[in-house]
Write an enzyme that holds these catalytic residues in place. Structure first.
Site, PDB file in Angstrom:
ATOM      1  N   PRO A 143       0.805  -1.216   0.000  1.00 45.62           N
ATOM      2  CA  PRO A 143       0.000   0.000   0.000  1.00 45.62           C
ATOM      3  C   PRO A 143       0.844   1.275   0.000  1.00 45.62           C
ATOM      4  O   PRO A 143       0.320   2.364  -0.214  1.00 45.62           O
ATOM      5  CB  PRO A 143      -0.830  -0.105   1.280  1.00 45.62           C
ATOM      6  CG  PRO A 143      -0.392  -1.307   2.008  1.00 45.62           C
ATOM      7  CD  PRO A 143       0.565  -2.070   1.175  1.00 45.62           C
ATOM      8  N   GLU A 169       2.463  -8.008   8.550  1.00 49.31           N
ATOM      9  CA  GLU A 169       2.421  -6.558   8.783  1.00 49.31           C
ATOM     10  C   GLU A 169       3.380  -5.792   7.890  1.00 49.31           C
ATOM     11  O   GLU A 169       3.400  -4.569   7.896  1.00 49.31           O
ATOM     12  CB  GLU A 169       2.762  -6.244  10.245  1.00 49.31           C
ATOM     13  CG  GLU A 169       1.994  -7.051  11.270  1.00 49.31           C
ATOM     14  CD  GLU A 169       0.487  -6.868  11.154  1.00 49.31           C
ATOM     15  OE1 GLU A 169       0.065  -5.715  10.982  1.00 49.31           O
ATOM     16  OE2 GLU A 169      -0.239  -7.866  11.229  1.00 49.31           O
ATOM     17  N   ARG A 228      -3.442  -8.424 -20.431  1.00 47.92           N
ATOM     18  CA  ARG A 228      -4.434  -8.160 -21.474  1.00 47.92           C
ATOM     19  C   ARG A 228      -3.969  -7.104 -22.485  1.00 47.92           C
ATOM     20  O   ARG A 228      -4.560  -6.959 -23.547  1.00 47.92           O
ATOM     21  CB  ARG A 228      -5.805  -7.804 -20.877  1.00 47.92           C
ATOM     22  CG  ARG A 228      -5.848  -6.540 -20.082  1.00 47.92           C
ATOM     23  CD  ARG A 228      -7.202  -6.368 -19.415  1.00 47.92           C
ATOM     24  NE  ARG A 228      -8.279  -6.063 -20.363  1.00 47.92           N
ATOM     25  CZ  ARG A 228      -8.405  -4.912 -20.993  1.00 47.92           C
ATOM     26  NH1 ARG A 228      -7.533  -3.937 -20.826  1.00 47.92           N
ATOM     27  NH2 ARG A 228      -9.410  -4.702 -21.828  1.00 47.92           N
ATOM     28  N   ASP A 277     -10.398   1.144 -24.235  1.00 43.65           N
ATOM     29  CA  ASP A 277     -10.801   1.019 -22.844  1.00 43.65           C
ATOM     30  C   ASP A 277     -10.912   2.361 -22.133  1.00 43.65           C
ATOM     31  O   ASP A 277     -10.245   3.314 -22.476  1.00 43.65           O
ATOM     32  CB  ASP A 277      -9.764   0.214 -22.038  1.00 43.65           C
ATOM     33  CG  ASP A 277      -9.699  -1.227 -22.472  1.00 43.65           C
ATOM     34  OD1 ASP A 277     -10.696  -1.710 -23.023  1.00 43.65           O
ATOM     35  OD2 ASP A 277      -8.648  -1.842 -22.258  1.00 43.65           O
TER      36      ASP A 277
HETATM   37  N1  ADE Z   1      -0.774  -5.200   0.034  1.00 43.45           N
HETATM   38  C1  ADE Z   1      -1.683  -4.852   0.972  1.00 43.45           C
HETATM   39  N2  ADE Z   1      -2.470  -3.858   0.536  1.00 43.45           N
HETATM   40  C2  ADE Z   1      -2.059  -3.557  -0.728  1.00 43.45           C
HETATM   41  C3  ADE Z   1      -2.455  -2.615  -1.691  1.00 43.45           C
HETATM   42  N3  ADE Z   1      -3.460  -1.762  -1.488  1.00 43.45           N
HETATM   43  N4  ADE Z   1      -1.794  -2.584  -2.871  1.00 43.45           N
HETATM   44  C4  ADE Z   1      -0.778  -3.433  -3.100  1.00 43.45           C
HETATM   45  N5  ADE Z   1      -0.349  -4.338  -2.220  1.00 43.45           N
HETATM   46  C5  ADE Z   1      -0.974  -4.410  -1.044  1.00 43.45           C
END
Ligand code: ADE
Length: 231
Positions: free
Chosen positions: A77, A104, A142, A157
């Site tokens: 994230p 984590e 794709r 797209d």
């Molecule tokens: N791992 C946990 N959450 C994630 C996300 N939003 N994007 C990529 N990998 C992740």
């Protein structure tokens, strides 16, 4: 976890036709202790476990990325936000290595000294990078030549031209009293093109107005957008 998506639909066909190959590596296979330990407590304390560096470094080493400029991408994230633009960029490489984080987090040395890129699929937290890796893989695969077949163009797209796609209809022409827009039945291709273009701009204005500024519209399109906005 990867079996379902990689064994159905576009992946399955692309793999069968040898347009792409996917190899899954379990970092547990790169451990050397009896319990195949891949995680450990964070130095300094705190909740949760971290993925240890050794199994990840050794797994990547074993699949030999040094054979030329292969992006080594950590799904996290904290990464740069995935987009159609990034999918297009990644589709130019003939090989990608995707690393799925778990628990984590991962030991910071993986970020600092192993990976070349970090990608997030959105501002929310998944339990691990697996689903994110599949999202990235599908969006990239794709786009590879031949994967979608000649009749479909990934260039139409949503997001490719920076705009959302126009509304589409198929038969029947009237369903539940709701008709398909007249212009689509007219057979007038120029008019249909114009209507679709207008609809794409209108839809983007309504749903994702922040995309309009980035869409690189021509002067004429910008005027049209303003006119549509006002009406
Ligand atoms: N791992 C946990 N959450 C994630 C996300 N939003 N994007 C990529 N990998 C992740």
């Amino acid at each position: 976890m990867f079996e379902g998506p990689f064994n159905t639909s576009i992946f399955k066909r692309a793999i069968e036709r040898k347009l792409v190959s996917v190899d899954i590596h379990n970092i547990r296979s790169y451990t050397h202790d009896k319990h195949n330990t891949v995680d450990d407590y964070p130095y300094g304390g705190g909740a949760g476990m971290l993925l240890k560096p050794e199994p990840i470094f050794e797994a990547v080493e074993a699949i030999k990325p040094e054979a030329g400029g292969v992006p080594i991408i950590l799904l996290t994230p904290q990464g740069r936000l995935f987009s159609q633009q990034i999918a297009l960029e990644l589709s130019k490489y003939n090989r990608l290595i995707l690393i799925c984080g778990r628990y984590e987090g991962v030991d910071e040395r993986v970020r600092s000294y192993l990976v070349t890129d970090e990608v997030s699929i959105g501002d929310y937290v998944l339990a691990g990078g697996e689903l994110a890796a599949m999202v990235v893989a599908e969006a990239v695969v794709r786009l590879l030549p031949g994967v979608l077949g000649s009749e479909v163009s990934p260039l139409d797209d949503s997001h490719v031209a920076g705009l959302l796609e126009y509304p589409q209809y198929t038969r029947p022409a009237v369903y539940g009293g709701w008709s398909v827009p007249e212009v689509l039945l007219s057979g007038n291709h120029a008019q249909i093109e114009e209507w679709r273009h207008e609809q794409a701009i209108l839809r983007t204005l309504e749903r994702r107005p922040e995309l309009i500024d980035k869409a690189g519209l021509s002067e004429e399109e910008r005027k049209l957008a303003n006119k549509l906005k006002q009406s």
